[in-house]
Design an enzyme around this catalytic site. Structure first.
Site, PDB file in Angstrom:
ATOM      1  N   ARG A   1     -47.500 -19.938  50.925  1.00 16.62           N
ATOM      2  CA  ARG A   1     -48.697 -19.458  50.103  1.00 16.62           C
ATOM      3  C   ARG A   1     -49.568 -20.426  49.706  1.00 16.62           C
ATOM      4  NH1 ARG A   1     -44.272 -17.059  47.626  1.00 16.62           N
ATOM      5  NH2 ARG A   1     -44.480 -18.355  45.844  1.00 16.62           N
ATOM      6  N   ILE A   2     -48.974 -21.711  49.187  1.00 18.92           N
ATOM      7  CA  ILE A   2     -49.967 -22.821  48.719  1.00 18.92           C
ATOM      8  C   ILE A   2     -50.650 -23.627  50.095  1.00 18.92           C
ATOM      9  CG2 ILE A   2     -50.266 -25.029  47.426  1.00 18.92           C
ATOM     10  CD1 ILE A   2     -48.017 -23.896  45.757  1.00 18.92           C
TER      11      ILE A   2
ATOM     12  N   ARG B   1     -42.830 -31.828  45.743  1.00 20.73           N
ATOM     13  CA  ARG B   1     -41.833 -32.331  44.904  1.00 20.73           C
ATOM     14  C   ARG B   1     -41.426 -33.429  45.390  1.00 20.73           C
ATOM     15  NH1 ARG B   1     -43.085 -28.616  41.975  1.00 20.73           N
ATOM     16  NH2 ARG B   1     -41.674 -27.327  40.991  1.00 20.73           N
TER      17      ARG B   1
ATOM     18  N   ASP C   1     -48.827 -36.287  43.313  1.00 21.82           N
ATOM     19  CA  ASP C   1     -48.811 -35.654  42.041  1.00 21.82           C
ATOM     20  C   ASP C   1     -47.387 -35.481  41.490  1.00 21.82           C
ATOM     21  OD1 ASP C   1     -49.838 -34.589  39.944  1.00 21.82           O
ATOM     22  OD2 ASP C   1     -49.131 -32.496  40.562  1.00 21.82           O
TER      23      ASP C   1
ATOM     24  N   GLU D   1     -39.757 -38.129  36.153  1.00 18.79           N
ATOM     25  CA  GLU D   1     -40.845 -37.710  35.344  1.00 18.79           C
ATOM     26  C   GLU D   1     -40.224 -37.283  33.987  1.00 18.79           C
ATOM     27  OE1 GLU D   1     -42.546 -34.143  37.465  1.00 18.79           O
ATOM     28  OE2 GLU D   1     -42.957 -35.363  39.180  1.00 18.79           O
TER      29      GLU D   1
ATOM     30  N   HIS E   1     -48.109 -34.829  37.712  1.00 17.36           N
ATOM     31  CA  HIS E   1     -47.580 -33.513  37.659  1.00 17.36           C
ATOM     32  C   HIS E   1     -48.496 -32.679  37.258  1.00 17.36           C
ATOM     33  CE1 HIS E   1     -43.490 -31.409  39.034  1.00 17.36           C
ATOM     34  NE2 HIS E   1     -44.719 -30.791  39.146  1.00 17.36           N
TER      35      HIS E   1
ATOM     36  N   GLY F   1     -50.392 -30.255  38.993  1.00 22.27           N
ATOM     37  CA  GLY F   1     -50.724 -29.180  40.115  1.00 22.27           C
ATOM     38  C   GLY F   1     -51.011 -28.141  39.386  1.00 22.27           C
TER      39      GLY F   1
END
Length: 329
Positions: free
Chosen positions: A154-155, A236, A260, A265, A285, A287
């Site tokens: 989808r993205i 990721r 990103d 993290e 991160h 997004g």
């Protein structure tokens, strides 16, 4: 229910329209990040429902066994940070809406922002003019260039739409099933994996991280990229083999990366060799970090809490928990 929300770093959720969905619950919002299991267990001792902010905090067996009142974990999207088997063993139901029909337009937009920032040298140009040096170099136009999208989801398809608006050619790579779907939709699929990494001006990753995709982008893949190519990763960090991106940037193939996501993290060490690399543009991160996206996502998460409280849970990942005897408190 006693509901605890972890890792709302900027205390954002209480100001969103969807927060009213938790009216009637006893809600505690934690705005810092804690990894120590002892501290987390102490904080969450009274929690019956735990709401997670994506993958910011891992929930493993050692924590779950110290939370005897916990009945529900509610979150959205994938859950590599949650020990589902341990949840089941301890009678904790995991509910997570996989939003199968809805792409994260926020993530797609950030992908495009990073592409523009890298190709037009926006961070360097902005720093140069603020320092009184005016222009810092010469960027590159997107129109007519070739964008490789890895992952026919989808993205990725949303990003392809932006590329079309900018006059770019798009080529795809994905799993065998994904490539078949792309071809059936009339999209261009690369002749080979080698060609996919070797030919485009830009390669952007849009793959779910799961055991089968961990390290799926190898050092050899990156070495095939052109010296003037750009790698973008808003998915990721674990999709890329450990250490491979830093080594590739040091070798000059690809010539630049815009990311990103990181293996660790939050990453707060400015001297980290990847973060500090001169050919890397990075964001922390973000997004999915927009008010609009948060309201959409947490409306789902809060609905899951209410459905559970009403005795009719939804989006269950381990529904077998419902058949287990009640967990003693």
């Amino acid at each position: 229910m006693q509901v605890h929300i972890l890792d709302d770093w900027f205390d954002t959720l209480r100001g969103l329209p969807c927060f009213s969905l938790l009216d009637g619950h006893d809600v505690t919002v934690w705005t810092d990040h804690v990894e120590d299991a002892d501290t987390l267990a102490e904080r969450l001792a009274g929690a019956e429902a735990l709401i997670l902010f994506r993958e910011r905090t891992a929930v493993r067996r050692d924590l779950l066994e110290r939370l005897p009142r916990l009945r529900l974990i509610s979150q959205r999207s994938v859950y590599p940070h949650i020990d589902v088997a341990a949840c089941t063993d301890h009678g904790v139901l995991l509910c997570s809406n996989q939003h199968a029909g809805t792409p994260s337009y926020a993530a797609a937009e950030l992908t495009w922002a990073l592409i523009l920032a890298a190709m037009r040298q926006i961070p360097a140009q902005a720093a140069s003019v603020k320092a009184g040096r005016w222009q810092a170099g010469v960027g590159r136009t997107l129109r007519g260039r070739r964008l490789g999208l890895y992952g026919y989801g989808r993205i990725g398809r949303a990003v392809a739409g932006y590329a079309a608006a900018f006059g770019m050619d798009v080529v795809w790579w994905a799993s065998e099933e994904g490539r078949a779907r792309a071809a059936a939709d009339g999209a261009e699929v690369a002749e080979s994996r080698t060609a996919f990494f070797g030919e485009p001006d830009i390669v952007s990753l849009h793959i779910r991280l799961k055991p089968a995709t961990k390290g799926i982008v190898t050092a050899d893949d990156l070495a095939r990229m052109r010296g003037d190519a750009l790698l973008v990763n808003t998915s990721r960090a674990g999709l890329i083999a450990p250490g491979a991106l830093l080594a590739a940037l040091n070798a000059g193939r690809p010539g630049m990366a815009a990311i990103d996501v990181f293996d660790t993290e939050p990453l707060t060490d400015p001297d980290d060799p990847l973060l500090a690399h001169p050919n890397l543009i990075a964001t922390p991160h973000i997004g999915y970090v927009t008010e609009d996206e948060f309201d959409l996502q947490f409306a789902d998460i809060f609905d899951q809490v209410n459905a559970y409280a009403a005795g009719a849970p939804i989006h269950m990942i381990n529904p077998e928990v419902r058949k287990k005897p009640a967990r003693p408190t």
